[in-house]
Scaffold this motif. Structure first.
Motif, mmCIF file in Angstrom:
data_model
loop_
_atom_site.group_PDB
_atom_site.id
_atom_site.type_symbol
_atom_site.label_atom_id
_atom_site.label_comp_id
_atom_site.label_asym_id
_atom_site.label_seq_id
_atom_site.Cartn_x
_atom_site.Cartn_y
_atom_site.Cartn_z
ATOM 1 N N GLY A 86 0.818 -1.205 0.000
ATOM 2 C CA GLY A 86 0.000 0.000 0.000
ATOM 3 C C GLY A 86 0.849 1.251 0.000
ATOM 4 O O GLY A 86 2.005 1.239 0.423
ATOM 5 N N LEU B 207 -5.053 6.221 1.191
ATOM 6 C CA LEU B 207 -4.328 4.955 1.186
ATOM 7 C C LEU B 207 -4.869 4.128 0.039
ATOM 8 O O LEU B 207 -6.087 3.987 -0.103
ATOM 9 N N MET C 226 -4.287 0.216 -1.672
ATOM 10 C CA MET C 226 -3.641 -1.066 -1.425
ATOM 11 C C MET C 226 -3.820 -1.952 -2.658
ATOM 12 O O MET C 226 -4.882 -1.936 -3.287
ATOM 13 N N CYS D 32 -3.991 3.028 9.194
ATOM 14 C CA CYS D 32 -3.196 2.368 8.150
ATOM 15 C C CYS D 32 -2.500 1.119 8.676
ATOM 16 O O CYS D 32 -2.482 0.082 8.001
ATOM 17 N N CYS E 266 -3.146 -2.572 7.300
ATOM 18 C CA CYS E 266 -2.026 -3.405 6.850
ATOM 19 C C CYS E 266 -2.018 -4.746 7.577
ATOM 20 O O CYS E 266 -1.732 -5.783 6.980
ATOM 21 N N ILE F 149 3.852 -1.115 3.528
ATOM 22 C CA ILE F 149 3.334 0.235 3.312
ATOM 23 C C ILE F 149 4.461 1.221 3.018
ATOM 24 O O ILE F 149 5.562 1.117 3.571
#
Length: 171
Positions: free
Chosen positions: A44, A59, A61, A87, A91, A104
């Motif tokens: 992401g 964000l 992904m 986030c 994740c 990330i």
């Protein structure tokens, strides 16, 4: 569909995605019977804003096997600290067979500095992007997480993203 994530705001541990009309999380993958996304390697990218309402923190992904975009989050009013918690929780929700959360990346600039400290130092989330010397012969990896927006790096990022879109690896 449109969702919100239920998660512990102190530990960034995810609980479940809840279907919600107008939710800030958009999903383009099918959840299993337990409400979990398909097991895969995920990555992401976060664009961190100040939370003042002017521009959104975002964000995106992607699924590793297919390159397909599976998640999008946007909110112009979320503070960088709160965005970092969310986030990390997201994740941790998108995992591989080994239970490893999504990797990330974020821009280490402005509000991204605060965001990065939360991800790296507060939650000790280690599945993060480290800059590689794109123009170095030995391509050394940085010891500091995050994407550094110097002009050469931004050009490489945009060129790589344009190529991924053309090859349908970032749908």
């Amino acid at each position: 569909g449109e969702y919100e994530l239920e998660y512990d705001k102190k530990t960034a541990m995810p609980n479940k995605l809840v279907l919600k009309k107008g939710g800030r999380i958009k999903l383009w993958c099918t959840l299993d019977a337990y409400g979990k996304p398909p097991i895969d390697f995920y990555g992401g990218g976060a664009d961190v804003a100040g939370g003042t309402g002017c521009t959104p923190s975002c964000l995106s992904m992607f699924r590793g096997k297919t390159g397909e975009k599976v998640l999008e989050f946007m909110d112009p009013h979320i503070k960088p600290e709160e965005f970092a918690v969310l986030c990390v929780a997201l994740c941790r929700f998108f995992t591989s067979e080994e239970g490893t959360g999504a990797k990330i990346a974020w821009e280490h600039h402005g509000s991204g500095v605060t965001f990065g400290k939360m991800v790296w130092e507060t939650f000790k989330y280690l599945r993060v992007y480290f800059r590689t010397g794109e123009h170095d012969l030995n391509r050394n990896v940085s010891s500091a997480p995050g994407f550094y927006p110097i002009p050469a790096n931004v050009l490489v990022l945009h060129t790589d993203y344009r190529q991924a879109l053309a090859e349908r690896k970032a749908l």
